[in-house]
Design an enzyme around this catalytic site. Structure first.
Site, mmCIF file in Angstrom:
data_model
loop_
_atom_site.group_PDB
_atom_site.id
_atom_site.type_symbol
_atom_site.label_atom_id
_atom_site.label_comp_id
_atom_site.label_asym_id
_atom_site.label_seq_id
_atom_site.Cartn_x
_atom_site.Cartn_y
_atom_site.Cartn_z
ATOM 1 N N LYS A 9 0.838 -1.212 0.000
ATOM 2 C CA LYS A 9 0.000 0.000 0.000
ATOM 3 C C LYS A 9 0.871 1.260 0.000
ATOM 4 O O LYS A 9 0.600 2.209 -0.735
ATOM 5 C CB LYS A 9 -0.937 -0.003 1.223
ATOM 6 N N ASP A 37 -11.268 3.054 3.835
ATOM 7 C CA ASP A 37 -11.630 1.636 3.827
ATOM 8 C C ASP A 37 -13.144 1.467 3.686
ATOM 9 O O ASP A 37 -13.623 0.353 3.444
ATOM 10 C CB ASP A 37 -11.223 1.010 5.168
ATOM 11 N N GLN A 83 -4.928 -1.143 9.292
ATOM 12 C CA GLN A 83 -4.874 -2.498 8.754
ATOM 13 C C GLN A 83 -5.502 -3.488 9.733
ATOM 14 O O GLN A 83 -5.225 -3.448 10.930
ATOM 15 C CB GLN A 83 -3.398 -2.859 8.463
#
Ligand code: GUN
Length: 298
Positions: free
Chosen positions: A54, A121, A98
């Site tokens: 990422k 997200d 995460q």
């Protein structure tokens, strides 16, 4: 084999190029690059690989990457304090924590602490509600990638039967919402669903995110269906091999004899997740800049 392979790597590369162009344009207008903060707590090996990827792709898209790596024993309170700082930081347009988080941290509380406008997200309940109501927001990256892959082969989903296997907040539920918003008829199933093969045979589009290697078999599939495999499962290593193979939730060899289009694992949905994360970061930055410009003009 009759199915055409849907090349996720190629679709993702073209989306990243489009995002890079948008990011460069926005950076010229804002006087700074869009910024994504990635928070990793602990040392889960798969998460380390995802986060490194990422960070690399964020930079390659011409965006600023802010990395926060915290030890496994970080308290929920300290993590919430970091999120509060990132929410208030004008250089941060997107925040990604995460998952999975260590057991002593409540992921729901952490996700709810992220400012919805920075929740790239798409997991905050406000964004989930916006998706459910068909309102603009930020949507989860993996199902967004699935939709782009489906649309790359079937642009109009109106009236088609779509079946989702899996009901996670990260993939299954939002995938079902997106398919419904695209005017498909949806059946949402999971590993406890009775008669799953027969339901699956009715589907023109099948999205599988069950975390169960080889679950979906060839005789579950309607001839010509589009099959999207979200699974990433590592099999036990073969004798003499250091690592097992990565496979999806779909028995690829069998299903590709019947389906019209199928995503491979790896190289299907996987590359789309990060590309959509970058797209969401650009969207979040554009909206924040537009709001700030309006506030200045008022
Ligand atoms: N872990 C596995 N997939 C994801 C994802 O899409 N977002 C986050 N935050 N964590 C993940």
């Amino acid at each position: 084999m009759s199915a055409t392979i849907i090349d996720g790597k190629a679709v993702a590369a073209s989306l990243r190029a489009e995002v890079a162009q948008g990011a460069a344009e926005l950076a010229r207008r804002m006087g700074r690059r869009p910024g994504l903060a990635v928070v990793l707590v602990g040392s889960d090996p798969a998460s380390q690989v995802y986060v490194a990827s990422k960070v690399k792709m964020t930079r390659e898209a011409g965006m600023e990457s802010f990395e926060h790596r915290l030890p496994e024993e970080t308290s929920e309170q300290d993590l919430l304090a970091l999120i509060a700082r990132l929410n208030a930081d004008p250089l941060v347009d997107g925040i990604l924590v995460q998952l999975p988080l260590p057991k002593h941290v409540n992921p729901g509380r952490v996700i709810e602490a992220i400012a919805p406008g920075k929740d790239v997200d798409g997991l905050h309940p406000e964004n989930a509600g916006r998706l459910a109501n068909g309102l603009p927001g930020l949507a989860p990256c993996t199902p967004m990638g699935c939709m782009m892959l489906i649309r790359s082969v079937v642009p109009d989903l109106r009236g088609l039967n779509a079946l989702v296997v899996g009901r996670s907040v990260l993939v299954g539920k939002p995938a079902a919402q997106m398919l419904l918003n695209a005017d498909a008829t949806i059946i949402v199933t999971h590993l406890d669903t009775v008669g799953l093969p027969a339901l699956c045979r009715q589907a023109d589009i099948v999205v599988v995110a069950a975390g169960c290697p080889g679950l979906v078999r060839g005789d579950w599939i309607k001839p010509g269906a589009v099959v999207i495999d979200v699974g990433i499962n590592r099999l036990p290593p073969e004798p003499g091999a250091p690592k097992g193979r990565i496979v999806g939730d779909v028995a690829f060899d069998e299903v590709s004899e019947v389906a019209g289009h199928i995503t491979p694992v790896p190289g299907g949905v996987g590359p789309m997740t990060i590309a959509c994360l970058l797209k969401n970061t650009l969207t979040a930055a554009e909206r924040r800049f537009a709001e700030a410009s309006q506030a200045r003009a008022a």
